[in-house]
Motif scaffolding. Sequence first.
Motif, PDB file in Angstrom:
ATOM      1  N   THR A   1      -6.149   3.251  -0.845  1.00 41.66           N
ATOM      2  CA  THR A   1      -7.517   4.177  -0.359  1.00 41.66           C
ATOM      3  C   THR A   1      -8.134   4.630   0.676  1.00 41.66           C
ATOM      4  OG1 THR A   1      -7.441   4.683  -2.672  1.00 41.66           O
ATOM      5  CG2 THR A   1      -9.255   5.678  -1.476  1.00 41.66           C
ATOM      6  N   VAL A   2      -8.686   5.654   1.529  1.00 40.22           N
ATOM      7  CA  VAL A   2      -8.818   4.824   2.790  1.00 40.22           C
ATOM      8  C   VAL A   2     -10.084   6.027   3.240  1.00 40.22           C
ATOM      9  CG1 VAL A   2      -6.923   4.543   4.010  1.00 40.22           C
ATOM     10  CG2 VAL A   2      -7.458   6.984   3.958  1.00 40.22           C
ATOM     11  N   TYR A   3     -11.253   4.280   2.809  1.00 42.44           N
ATOM     12  CA  TYR A   3     -12.566   5.029   2.487  1.00 42.44           C
ATOM     13  C   TYR A   3     -13.075   4.248   3.694  1.00 42.44           C
ATOM     14  CZ  TYR A   3     -13.523   1.967  -0.910  1.00 42.44           C
ATOM     15  OH  TYR A   3     -14.006   0.898  -2.182  1.00 42.44           O
ATOM     16  N   ASP A   4     -12.736   2.497   3.448  1.00 39.39           N
ATOM     17  CA  ASP A   4     -13.092   1.263   3.966  1.00 39.39           C
ATOM     18  C   ASP A   4     -12.034   0.282   4.369  1.00 39.39           C
ATOM     19  OD1 ASP A   4     -15.218  -0.139   5.139  1.00 39.39           O
ATOM     20  OD2 ASP A   4     -16.101  -0.181   3.201  1.00 39.39           O
ATOM     21  N   ASP A   5     -12.557  -0.417   5.790  1.00 39.25           N
ATOM     22  CA  ASP A   5     -11.829  -0.903   6.075  1.00 39.25           C
ATOM     23  C   ASP A   5     -11.768  -1.821   5.081  1.00 39.25           C
ATOM     24  OD1 ASP A   5     -12.506  -0.440   8.485  1.00 39.25           O
ATOM     25  OD2 ASP A   5     -14.068  -2.023   9.244  1.00 39.25           O
ATOM     26  N   PRO A   6      -9.509  -2.443   5.040  1.00 36.17           N
ATOM     27  CA  PRO A   6      -9.418  -3.115   4.381  1.00 36.17           C
ATOM     28  C   PRO A   6     -10.133  -4.276   3.423  1.00 36.17           C
ATOM     29  CG  PRO A   6      -7.957  -1.778   5.347  1.00 36.17           C
ATOM     30  CD  PRO A   6      -9.403  -2.083   5.849  1.00 36.17           C
ATOM     31  N   HIS A   7     -10.128  -5.697   2.804  1.00 35.59           N
ATOM     32  CA  HIS A   7     -10.493  -6.302   2.658  1.00 35.59           C
ATOM     33  C   HIS A   7      -9.125  -7.327   2.319  1.00 35.59           C
ATOM     34  CE1 HIS A   7     -11.542  -5.358  -2.414  1.00 35.59           C
ATOM     35  NE2 HIS A   7     -11.243  -4.693  -1.884  1.00 35.59           N
ATOM     36  N   ILE A   8      -9.513  -8.374   2.093  1.00 35.68           N
ATOM     37  CA  ILE A   8      -8.371 -10.045   2.145  1.00 35.68           C
ATOM     38  C   ILE A   8      -7.471  -8.961   0.303  1.00 35.68           C
ATOM     39  CG2 ILE A   8      -8.748 -11.377   3.519  1.00 35.68           C
ATOM     40  CD1 ILE A   8      -9.325 -13.135   1.518  1.00 35.68           C
ATOM     41  N   GLY A   9      -8.834  -8.777  -0.261  1.00 39.42           N
ATOM     42  CA  GLY A   9      -8.326  -8.245  -1.774  1.00 39.42           C
ATOM     43  C   GLY A   9      -7.001  -7.455  -1.492  1.00 39.42           C
ATOM     44  N   ASN A  10      -7.464  -6.653  -0.917  1.00 37.14           N
ATOM     45  CA  ASN A  10      -6.016  -5.239  -0.282  1.00 37.14           C
ATOM     46  C   ASN A  10      -4.805  -6.016   0.385  1.00 37.14           C
ATOM     47  OD1 ASN A  10      -8.946  -3.511   1.072  1.00 37.14           O
ATOM     48  ND2 ASN A  10      -7.712  -2.829  -1.421  1.00 37.14           N
ATOM     49  N   ALA A  11      -5.486  -7.079   1.193  1.00 40.44           N
ATOM     50  CA  ALA A  11      -4.015  -8.104   1.682  1.00 40.44           C
ATOM     51  C   ALA A  11      -3.089  -7.804   0.727  1.00 40.44           C
ATOM     52  CB  ALA A  11      -4.531  -9.015   2.836  1.00 40.44           C
ATOM     53  N   ARG A  12      -3.998  -8.778  -0.281  1.00 36.70           N
ATOM     54  CA  ARG A  12      -2.501  -9.748  -0.814  1.00 36.70           C
ATOM     55  C   ARG A  12      -1.330  -8.696  -1.493  1.00 36.70           C
ATOM     56  NH1 ARG A  12      -3.448 -13.499  -6.498  1.00 36.70           N
ATOM     57  NH2 ARG A  12      -2.318 -14.923  -5.880  1.00 36.70           N
ATOM     58  N   PRO A  13      -1.004  -7.926  -1.956  1.00 37.92           N
ATOM     59  CA  PRO A  13      -0.758  -6.996  -2.515  1.00 37.92           C
ATOM     60  C   PRO A  13       0.658  -6.370  -1.603  1.00 37.92           C
ATOM     61  CG  PRO A  13      -2.320  -5.427  -2.436  1.00 37.92           C
ATOM     62  CD  PRO A  13      -2.429  -6.910  -2.336  1.00 37.92           C
ATOM     63  N   ILE A  14      -0.207  -6.202  -0.048  1.00 39.48           N
ATOM     64  CA  ILE A  14       0.841  -5.344   1.062  1.00 39.48           C
ATOM     65  C   ILE A  14       1.662  -6.738   1.204  1.00 39.48           C
ATOM     66  CG2 ILE A  14       0.325  -5.555   3.307  1.00 39.48           C
ATOM     67  CD1 ILE A  14      -2.401  -4.645   3.283  1.00 39.48           C
ATOM     68  N   VAL A  15       1.256  -7.956   1.846  1.00 44.07           N
ATOM     69  CA  VAL A  15       1.691  -9.158   1.924  1.00 44.07           C
ATOM     70  C   VAL A  15       2.874  -9.441   0.097  1.00 44.07           C
ATOM     71  CG1 VAL A  15       2.263 -11.512   1.845  1.00 44.07           C
ATOM     72  CG2 VAL A  15      -0.008  -9.950   3.065  1.00 44.07           C
ATOM     73  N   VAL A  16       2.998  -9.132  -1.116  1.00 48.62           N
ATOM     74  CA  VAL A  16       3.391  -9.900  -1.586  1.00 48.62           C
ATOM     75  C   VAL A  16       4.505  -9.339  -1.702  1.00 48.62           C
ATOM     76  CG1 VAL A  16       3.461  -9.577  -4.557  1.00 48.62           C
ATOM     77  CG2 VAL A  16       1.424 -10.790  -3.058  1.00 48.62           C
ATOM     78  N   PHE A  17       4.272  -7.437  -1.626  1.00 49.58           N
ATOM     79  CA  PHE A  17       5.710  -6.438  -2.301  1.00 49.58           C
ATOM     80  C   PHE A  17       6.522  -5.946  -1.087  1.00 49.58           C
ATOM     81  CE2 PHE A  17       2.518  -5.581  -5.381  1.00 49.58           C
ATOM     82  CZ  PHE A  17       3.554  -5.625  -6.216  1.00 49.58           C
ATOM     83  N   ASP A  18       5.934  -7.146   0.727  1.00 48.98           N
ATOM     84  CA  ASP A  18       6.490  -6.768   2.082  1.00 48.98           C
ATOM     85  C   ASP A  18       7.896  -7.795   1.490  1.00 48.98           C
ATOM     86  OD1 ASP A  18       6.850  -6.171   4.787  1.00 48.98           O
ATOM     87  OD2 ASP A  18       6.379  -9.074   4.238  1.00 48.98           O
ATOM     88  N   ILE A  19       7.074  -8.905   1.069  1.00 46.37           N
ATOM     89  CA  ILE A  19       8.268  -9.556   0.416  1.00 46.37           C
ATOM     90  C   ILE A  19       8.984  -9.997  -0.731  1.00 46.37           C
ATOM     91  CG2 ILE A  19       8.603 -12.628  -0.040  1.00 46.37           C
ATOM     92  CD1 ILE A  19       6.412 -13.148   0.978  1.00 46.37           C
ATOM     93  N   LEU A  20       8.747  -9.093  -1.553  1.00 51.03           N
ATOM     94  CA  LEU A  20       9.448  -8.712  -2.370  1.00 51.03           C
ATOM     95  C   LEU A  20      10.677  -7.343  -1.446  1.00 51.03           C
ATOM     96  CD1 LEU A  20      11.056  -8.116  -5.392  1.00 51.03           C
ATOM     97  CD2 LEU A  20       8.914  -6.645  -5.496  1.00 51.03           C
ATOM     98  N   PHE A  21       9.822  -6.434  -0.413  1.00 49.03           N
ATOM     99  CA  PHE A  21      11.115  -5.625  -0.614  1.00 49.03           C
ATOM    100  C   PHE A  21      12.202  -6.439   1.050  1.00 49.03           C
ATOM    101  CE2 PHE A  21      11.030  -2.996   3.902  1.00 49.03           C
ATOM    102  CZ  PHE A  21      12.190  -1.408   3.160  1.00 49.03           C
TER     103      PHE A  21
END
Length: 452
Positions: free
Chosen positions: A34-54
Amino acid sequence: MNRDIHLSNSLGNKKERFEPLDKNNIGMYVCGPTVYDDPHIGNARPIVVFDILFKVLKCKYGKKFVTYVRNITDIDDKIINSSKEKNISISKLTQKITKTFHDDCDYLNCEKPNYEPKATENINQMIEMIKELISKDYAYESENHVYFKVKNFKDYGKLSNKKLEDLIAGSRVDISKNKSDPEDFVLWKPSSEDEPSWPSPWGKGRPGWHLECSVMSKKYLGDNFDIHGGGRDLIFPHHENEIAQSVCANNKNFANYWVHNGFITISKEKMSKSQGNTLKINSFKHKYNGQVLRLALISSHYKQPLDWNDKLMDECYRTLDKWYSCYLKLNKKVSIDDEDLMPLYDDLNTPGYISVLHKLFDNAKSGNDQDKEKFNAACNFIGLLSQSKEDWLSFKKNKIEISEKEIISMIDQRNDARDNKNYDLADKIRNELLDKGVLIEDKDGKTTWKIK
């Protein structure tokens, strides 16, 4: 490859063998930012996890047979409130944060999804789904709002494995006199004059957050698809509500496998904006190569909490620095042994795969070019050793050995010294910052800093 993929399915809360609906048309939907504030590392975890699942899904079934969809929520109450606080337009805010999010994805070396729909581009489809739910008596209009009738969906609560009354008691239910029941959730709400709005049969307004993902997943993956992913915090109410809407509107099962990553904690406390302990991804870029964060994010199993600290970052930095001693640019496709990939097929066991990488490194260190090729291919598979050795060494050379907090503290000390006319101390602090790669500038009574 004959090995089966196993995933922990939150729907039933057990590890299961992954059986796609159609092995030639595998679909995965992951809730994006939800693009209301700069992403933090909590947001980064699913980005990387599902990148690997992909990557794992493509390895198993073939690149052209896997579709990965990750949305952008660009209309939401948080966005409206943030734009007011920052005194900028909603469009400028969402464009800015979306760009930051994409920059962060590049920094973390994540592949782009096949589709990245925005909520505001799919409002008409959301209105159509609401109409369908009303026609089937799963939703009702009240004072220009439309609500979903939770009690009319008998399987509500199945994902979170709790009874309806427990879910309501343990959550922040939006109490409103417009609702028939307090547990009903909003599908459409009216907008005030200064808020974004779209015309609808229920008046000018905007969709509820939960509805957006139901519509966008349907558009690209159909009524029933394989995998839906996101953080554990989304299980209730967001994913529970998605299931209710989608099953009732489409008369079909929604997603077959629900995969959720655990929280990131700081000193064992859940990281969140409300706790004031968030670490923005941006704050690491002056000090660490993105591969260091990526390795840190997969250093524990995705289901488990990950406690974030400087020791973890230092360990990951040293590991990558060691591995780069066996870096080899691959100019050909190098296959990875089935046995080496087995941890990733077993519920994305990234710590187990990292252990495999350590063994392959030991072989490469004392072996031949073929051993180095196998090691580098295995690293590349999960997005590591992705830059040249020269780039790694260049970043290492210029790595900033100071945190943002320390920089601000030193600037405050320097300003105090200047106020007290202790210009020697002020110059000394400026030079210390310069030695650490930080350039400061005084302008219009304010001091700003940047990495030189």
